[in-house]
Design a protein around this motif. Structure first.
Motif, PDB file in Angstrom:
ATOM      1  N   LEU A 319     105.139  60.837 -26.783  1.00  0.00           N
ATOM      2  CA  LEU A 319     105.869  61.017 -25.533  1.00  0.00           C
ATOM      3  C   LEU A 319     106.264  62.477 -25.420  1.00  0.00           C
ATOM      4  O   LEU A 319     107.058  62.984 -26.234  1.00  0.00           O
ATOM      5  CB  LEU A 319     107.113  60.129 -25.505  1.00  0.00           C
ATOM      6  CG  LEU A 319     107.988  60.214 -24.250  1.00  0.00           C
ATOM      7  CD1 LEU A 319     107.203  59.781 -23.014  1.00  0.00           C
ATOM      8  CD2 LEU A 319     109.253  59.383 -24.408  1.00  0.00           C
ATOM      9  N   ASP A 320     105.698  63.159 -24.449  1.00  0.00           N
ATOM     10  CA  ASP A 320     106.028  64.564 -24.214  1.00  0.00           C
ATOM     11  C   ASP A 320     107.533  64.674 -23.963  1.00  0.00           C
ATOM     12  O   ASP A 320     108.094  63.935 -23.148  1.00  0.00           O
ATOM     13  CB  ASP A 320     105.257  65.074 -23.001  1.00  0.00           C
ATOM     14  CG  ASP A 320     105.361  66.585 -22.842  1.00  0.00           C
ATOM     15  OD1 ASP A 320     106.504  67.099 -22.823  1.00  0.00           O
ATOM     16  OD2 ASP A 320     104.312  67.247 -22.723  1.00  0.00           O
ATOM     17  N   PRO A 321     108.226  65.565 -24.665  1.00  0.00           N
ATOM     18  CA  PRO A 321     109.679  65.691 -24.490  1.00  0.00           C
ATOM     19  C   PRO A 321     110.109  65.945 -23.052  1.00  0.00           C
ATOM     20  O   PRO A 321     111.248  65.624 -22.681  1.00  0.00           O
ATOM     21  CB  PRO A 321     110.030  66.885 -25.392  1.00  0.00           C
ATOM     22  CG  PRO A 321     108.950  66.936 -26.405  1.00  0.00           C
ATOM     23  CD  PRO A 321     107.713  66.475 -25.699  1.00  0.00           C
ATOM     24  N   ASP A 322     109.221  66.501 -22.234  1.00  0.00           N
ATOM     25  CA  ASP A 322     109.562  66.728 -20.824  1.00  0.00           C
ATOM     26  C   ASP A 322     109.823  65.419 -20.086  1.00  0.00           C
ATOM     27  O   ASP A 322     110.482  65.405 -19.041  1.00  0.00           O
ATOM     28  CB  ASP A 322     108.433  67.489 -20.119  1.00  0.00           C
ATOM     29  CG  ASP A 322     108.343  68.934 -20.556  1.00  0.00           C
ATOM     30  OD1 ASP A 322     109.339  69.450 -21.117  1.00  0.00           O
ATOM     31  OD2 ASP A 322     107.277  69.550 -20.363  1.00  0.00           O
ATOM     32  N   HIS A 323     109.289  64.303 -20.631  1.00  0.00           N
ATOM     33  CA  HIS A 323     109.453  62.999 -19.978  1.00  0.00           C
ATOM     34  C   HIS A 323     110.452  62.098 -20.696  1.00  0.00           C
ATOM     35  O   HIS A 323     110.617  60.933 -20.310  1.00  0.00           O
ATOM     36  CB  HIS A 323     108.092  62.284 -19.911  1.00  0.00           C
ATOM     37  CG  HIS A 323     107.074  63.006 -19.101  1.00  0.00           C
ATOM     38  ND1 HIS A 323     107.126  63.104 -17.725  1.00  0.00           N
ATOM     39  CD2 HIS A 323     105.959  63.698 -19.477  1.00  0.00           C
ATOM     40  CE1 HIS A 323     106.093  63.804 -17.286  1.00  0.00           C
ATOM     41  NE2 HIS A 323     105.379  64.179 -18.320  1.00  0.00           N
ATOM     42  N   LYS A 327     111.713  58.388 -19.405  1.00  0.00           N
ATOM     43  CA  LYS A 327     110.899  57.325 -20.008  1.00  0.00           C
ATOM     44  C   LYS A 327     111.457  56.877 -21.360  1.00  0.00           C
ATOM     45  O   LYS A 327     110.712  56.667 -22.311  1.00  0.00           O
ATOM     46  CB  LYS A 327     109.449  57.796 -20.166  1.00  0.00           C
ATOM     47  CG  LYS A 327     108.751  58.176 -18.860  1.00  0.00           C
ATOM     48  CD  LYS A 327     108.522  56.965 -17.959  1.00  0.00           C
ATOM     49  CE  LYS A 327     107.821  57.392 -16.674  1.00  0.00           C
ATOM     50  NZ  LYS A 327     107.600  56.240 -15.755  1.00  0.00           N
ATOM     51  N   TRP A 328     112.779  56.721 -21.445  1.00  0.00           N
ATOM     52  CA  TRP A 328     113.370  56.258 -22.698  1.00  0.00           C
ATOM     53  C   TRP A 328     112.723  54.940 -23.134  1.00  0.00           C
ATOM     54  O   TRP A 328     112.534  54.033 -22.337  1.00  0.00           O
ATOM     55  CB  TRP A 328     114.869  56.046 -22.552  1.00  0.00           C
ATOM     56  CG  TRP A 328     115.656  57.302 -22.312  1.00  0.00           C
ATOM     57  CD1 TRP A 328     116.276  57.671 -21.158  1.00  0.00           C
ATOM     58  CD2 TRP A 328     115.906  58.349 -23.252  1.00  0.00           C
ATOM     59  NE1 TRP A 328     116.889  58.886 -21.316  1.00  0.00           N
ATOM     60  CE2 TRP A 328     116.679  59.330 -22.593  1.00  0.00           C
ATOM     61  CE3 TRP A 328     115.544  58.570 -24.586  1.00  0.00           C
ATOM     62  CZ2 TRP A 328     117.121  60.495 -23.210  1.00  0.00           C
ATOM     63  CZ3 TRP A 328     115.969  59.736 -25.203  1.00  0.00           C
ATOM     64  CH2 TRP A 328     116.751  60.688 -24.532  1.00  0.00           C
ATOM     65  N   GLY A 329     112.376  54.840 -24.406  1.00  0.00           N
ATOM     66  CA  GLY A 329     111.776  53.619 -24.936  1.00  0.00           C
ATOM     67  C   GLY A 329     110.267  53.594 -24.872  1.00  0.00           C
ATOM     68  O   GLY A 329     109.635  52.707 -25.447  1.00  0.00           O
ATOM     69  N   SER A 330     109.653  54.581 -24.218  1.00  0.00           N
ATOM     70  CA  SER A 330     108.201  54.623 -24.120  1.00  0.00           C
ATOM     71  C   SER A 330     107.591  55.289 -25.348  1.00  0.00           C
ATOM     72  O   SER A 330     108.212  56.154 -25.982  1.00  0.00           O
ATOM     73  CB  SER A 330     107.781  55.400 -22.865  1.00  0.00           C
ATOM     74  OG  SER A 330     106.377  55.598 -22.832  1.00  0.00           O
ATOM     75  N   ILE A 331     106.356  54.892 -25.661  1.00  0.00           N
ATOM     76  CA  ILE A 331     105.603  55.574 -26.721  1.00  0.00           C
ATOM     77  C   ILE A 331     104.683  56.636 -26.117  1.00  0.00           C
ATOM     78  O   ILE A 331     103.881  57.242 -26.824  1.00  0.00           O
ATOM     79  CB  ILE A 331     104.778  54.582 -27.566  1.00  0.00           C
ATOM     80  CG1 ILE A 331     103.782  53.807 -26.686  1.00  0.00           C
ATOM     81  CG2 ILE A 331     105.706  53.642 -28.337  1.00  0.00           C
ATOM     82  CD1 ILE A 331     102.774  52.992 -27.472  1.00  0.00           C
TER      83      ILE A 331
END
Length: 508
Positions: A319-323, A327-331
């Motif tokens: 998960l790109d830190p920009d997102h 997008k908490w909880g996303s891989i």
């Protein structure tokens, strides 16, 4: 053609006197490469041939790194073993892998002493330090000092096997994930690209190298000419933070429990890490609340959430830190040179929002499980790797893990077969039935709960059973919780219903 050990050799040519590894003292690229060459020449003299397996049971350190690269340089297959083992498991792994050489240290003597007879039949048994009763063992330091430091001439190609990494299987027996040079090299290059690693990066390593996540830290930093600081004292987490400050590391990596401990049991919020550039997390799902706390604490360093599997040579997505905030909880999304998507049971991609199994394809996917065609066929089908994780993809293409399709429990960073634990507990004379389930845990992410039915009442049942299991299983496979039941719910065919147990405990 790029081979895995070529990373070390190229970085040695470019940075011969640069520090590669801190393990009580600094070792340069030249020192590590020379020692690995010497070990490779020793192995070849002992009769090790291309494709032979060399197993080693060592803590992170100079000997581990030299052994890993020395085995590869000899054309052999590196089999790094979990240090939380038992004599029974070690015997099985040496037999299953067909190891021709075993390398260890005397602090693991309780595991290899019972199988001394097997060790004598190997081409060589190497110890990092001398041990009484094992006079036939070759000593690591003598090998490094005696054998020539020149690179051996062994012809290899990049689809040769490089490593067998053992991971728990659904049968309870460890499965040997078989990886080629190409598998690991392509994944290493992808990780280097998305983390933007350079020769200026310095990683604090608290994860063991026998674990694929830990091994990826070694491979990636050696690939770019970076440095690694070994810290084997994470049982004292503030000591690890001291090392981060003292050695001015630019990177840190951990599993969810690593960060739970740092947040709860250290003074990390009072610390200052001026050169820390990034922190990575993998090895299981980390709760979004903990993700947010970690991200706030390490800022302006960036938190990078990652997803992968041993079967994928480590990494599948990030998960790109920009997102991160949105997008908490996303891989995240697939790493370079990997396809990753949610599919039905036949591997057909599913539309956004629909639940299915997460599947992958890429040059990093394993060749199969060593000597286990049945398990291999279960996960490698039609050119795809079926991860066993259930997931969904949102409208923006970001993936989310929502569960697991197999009865495996991921306690900490370890994927553990419930069946194996149940079988050991059932060996206790007073246990009638047992079902091991996973339950949420603030430290481990998920922890094992052994739900038992006893044959007769016993006020001290829990202490007695815990002590019994401690003698049967390594620490990472021991349940954290024990629950007593009068009976376990079953379906009409007599099968224990774990979903019902979770409902009864308020976990479903």
């Amino acid at each position: 053609m790029q081979l895995l050990h070529s990373f070390l050799e190229k970085s040695r040519q470019q940075y011969p006197e640069k520090p590669l590894l801190f393990a009580k003292k600094w070792y340069t690229y030249r020192e590590v490469d020379d020692a690995a060459n010497a070990l490779a020449n020793f192995l070849i003299e002992k009769g090790v041939q291309r494709g032979d397996r060399v197993a080693f049971l060592l803590e992170n350190g100079f000997e581990y790194v030299v052994t890993y690269y020395g085995v590869l340089k000899a054309g052999a297959v590196a089999v790094g073993l979990n240090t939380e083992t038992t004599a029974e498991t070690l015997d099985y792994l040496l037999q299953n892998s067909g190891a021709r050489v075993f390398i260890s240290d005397k602090n693991f003597k309780k595991h290899f002493k019972p199988i001394a007879g097997r060790l004598k039949k190997l081409l060589a048994f190497v110890l990092a330090r001398p041990l009484s009763g094992f006079d036939y063992a070759d000593i690591f330091s003598a090998i490094v000092e005696t054998y020539p430091p020149e690179r051996p001439s062994v012809r290899m190609i990049n689809i040769d096997k490089a490593a067998i990494v053992y991971t728990s299987g659904s049968t309870g027996r460890p499965k040997g994930v078989t990886l080629t040079h190409l598998n690991v090299v392509t994944n290493t290059e992808s990780i280097v690209a998305y983390l933007r690693l350079t020769a200026e990066d310095r990683m604090l390593v608290v994860l063991p190298f026998y674990y694929i996540y830990g091994l990826s830290l070694l491979n990636t930093h050696v690939a770019v000419g970076g440095s690694l600081v070994i810290e084997n004292r994470f049982a004292f987490p503030n000591v690890a933070l001291n090392s981060m400050e003292e050695h001015r590391v630019t990177g840190f990596a951990g599993v969810p429990s690593t960060f739970a401990i740092l947040m709860a049991k250290t003074n990390i919020r009072e610390r200052h890490f001026p050169v820390l550039r990034y922190v990575t997390q993998a090895g299981g799902a980390m709760a979004p609340t903990l993700q947010k706390e970690v991200a706030r604490t390490i800022a302006p360093a960036r938190l990078i959430i990652m997803y992968g599997a041993t079967e994928a040579s480590a990494r599948l997505s990030y998960l790109d830190p920009d997102h991160l905030d949105s997008k908490w909880g996303s891989i995240g999304k697939a790493i370079p040179n990997v396809d990753l998507f949610v599919a039905d049971e036949k591997g057909r991609a599913l539309p956004a929002g629909e639940r299915g199994e997460i599947v992958a394809r890429g040059a990093n996917i394993m060749q199969g499980y060593w000597r286990d065609k049945k398990e291999t066929r279960m996960v490698l089908r039609d050119g795809l790797y079926f991860t066993g994780d259930l997931g969904v993809c949102d409208e923006d293409g970001f993936l989310f893990v929502v569960g697991r399709s197999k009865d495996m429990i991921k306690q900490g960073a370890n994927r553990i077969s419930a069946k194996e634990i149940e079988e050991k507990i059932l060996e206790h004379e007073n246990v009638l039935e047992v079902a091991v389930i996973g339950r949420p845990d603030d430290i481990l992410g998920e922890a094992m709960d052994a739900c038992v039915v006893l044959k007769r009442g016993d006020d001290n049942w829990q202490e007695e059973l815990r002590s019994f299991v401690q003698g049967k299983l390594p620490p990472f496979k021991q349940p954290k919780y024990y629950s007593l039941f009068n009976s376990l719910p079953k379906n009409s065919s007599g099968k224990i219903m774990k979903t019902k147990i979770k409902e009864m405990k308020g976990l479903a």
